[in-house]
Motif scaffolding. Sequence first.
Motif, mmCIF file in Angstrom:
data_model
loop_
_atom_site.group_PDB
_atom_site.id
_atom_site.type_symbol
_atom_site.label_atom_id
_atom_site.label_comp_id
_atom_site.label_asym_id
_atom_site.label_seq_id
_atom_site.Cartn_x
_atom_site.Cartn_y
_atom_site.Cartn_z
ATOM 1 N N LEU A 193 -8.931 9.610 3.220
ATOM 2 C CA LEU A 193 -8.865 8.179 3.489
ATOM 3 C C LEU A 193 -7.556 7.589 2.981
ATOM 4 O O LEU A 193 -6.868 8.193 2.153
ATOM 5 N N SER A 194 -7.232 6.418 3.449
ATOM 6 C CA SER A 194 -6.030 5.728 3.005
ATOM 7 C C SER A 194 -6.229 5.187 1.595
ATOM 8 O O SER A 194 -7.368 5.054 1.115
ATOM 9 N N PRO A 195 -5.150 4.854 0.891
ATOM 10 C CA PRO A 195 -5.297 4.293 -0.455
ATOM 11 C C PRO A 195 -6.207 3.061 -0.503
ATOM 12 O O PRO A 195 -7.057 2.947 -1.387
ATOM 13 N N ARG A 196 -6.064 2.162 0.450
ATOM 14 C CA ARG A 196 -6.877 0.938 0.399
ATOM 15 C C ARG A 196 -8.337 1.224 0.719
ATOM 16 O O ARG A 196 -9.232 0.567 0.184
ATOM 17 N N GLU B 101 0.811 -1.228 0.000
ATOM 18 C CA GLU B 101 0.000 0.000 0.000
ATOM 19 C C GLU B 101 0.841 1.273 0.000
ATOM 20 O O GLU B 101 0.436 2.300 -0.571
ATOM 21 N N TYR B 102 1.990 1.239 0.637
ATOM 22 C CA TYR B 102 2.837 2.424 0.752
ATOM 23 C C TYR B 102 4.260 2.097 0.297
ATOM 24 O O TYR B 102 4.713 0.969 0.491
ATOM 25 N N TYR C 243 -5.158 -0.582 -4.935
ATOM 26 C CA TYR C 243 -4.493 0.290 -3.970
ATOM 27 C C TYR C 243 -2.983 0.125 -3.952
ATOM 28 O O TYR C 243 -2.274 0.949 -3.382
ATOM 29 N N ASN D 298 2.662 5.500 -1.751
ATOM 30 C CA ASN D 298 1.533 5.554 -2.660
ATOM 31 C C ASN D 298 1.362 6.978 -3.174
ATOM 32 O O ASN D 298 1.385 7.930 -2.397
#
Length: 336
Positions: A38-41, A22-23, A48, A25
Motif C-alpha cells: 500500500l501507499s504511505p498514506r 507523501e513522496y 504519512y 517516502n
Amino acid sequence: MHLTQEQVSAFAALPLRSLRHEYPNYIMHALNGPQDVLSPRALHPVFYGCYDWHSSVHGYWLLARCARQYPALPQQAEIATLFEEHFTAANMQQELAYFTAPGRTSFERPYGWAWLLALAQELESWPHPRAAAWLAAMEPLVADIRNRVLNFFPLLSYAIRVGTHYNSAFALRLILDFARHRKDAELESAVVAAACRYFIADSNYPAHYEPGGDEFLSAALTEALLMADVLEPDVYVDWFAQFLPSLPDVDRLMNPAEVSDRSDPKIAHLDGLNLSRAWCMKRIARRLPEHDAAAATLTAAAQRHIQASLPHVASGHYAGEHWLATFAMLAMEAPA
C-alpha cells in the motif's frame, strides 16, 4: 541567542508543508501478505508525510509546541486545520492497527515511540479548544505505546548507544518527561530503573570517538542529559565528573560536526547532531553548579553548535528540511 517569533514561524512552515508531502517516502514496513502493498498514506493516514513515520510524529509535535508557546504565531489557523483534518478517531485507529498487526513488534522502537508520547504530552498542554479532542483520538495509540515501553525496556539487557534512532537514552529522556507530566508512577519507575541499570556505573566515557558519519544524536550527551533528570543534583554532579572527566579536552565533542553534503539524507544527520548536542549541552550546564568549569565549557560549545547548523535548517534540501526544525526548536529553547 534568543528564539524569536519570526524564527518559530520559519520552523513551523517546514512541517506545515512536509506533513502533507507523501513522496519521497522512506517506509520501514513489514509486509504480512500482498494486501500490505500500500501507499504511505494508505498505511498511515495520519503520519504519512515528512519522509518517514517518526519525522511526521515530531513534525506534529513541533507545530503543537509552536502554537502553544507563541499564541500570536501567524500559522495558528493553518496548524489547527491540519490537526483537525488528520487527528480523527478513524485515522488513529488505523495507525494503532498497524502496530498491532503480526511482525511489527519493533516498528519505530524506541525513537518513534518516544516522540509519540511527547506529542501526546504537548497536546495535553496546549490550550486550544480542539486539542483535547485530538488527544482523545490518539489516546488508544498512546496507551499501546506506553505498554510497549513497559514491556520492552525490562527485556533490553544492554543500552543501545548509537547516535541514531535506536539510542536508548534519548528515548528514555522523552518518555520520562511524559511520565512525569502525567504523574504516571509506574512508567516513571520503569524509565528510572532502566536508566540506572544501563548508565549509573559509566565513567571515562570515550566521547572522543564521536561523531559517527551519520549520527544526529550524541550518545555521551543524551546519556548525560537523561541522568541529570534521573539523579539527585548532588549525586549528578559527582556522576558527571566521573562520566566526562576531561570534558574541555574532547575537541570532537565540543566542536560542531562538519556537514559535507546537505542533500544526502545520512550526511545531513550531522546538522541534527549539532542542534541536538546544543539542546543537551544547555540543559546539562543548568544542572551543574555555576562555578563548575564544565558548565561554562558546555554553554560556549552549545552556541558554536547552533551557529554552525541553525542557518541550514531550511537548506532547500528535503533531506534536512523534513525534520531539522524539530531539533532547532529544542536547541533554541531556553532550558527550564
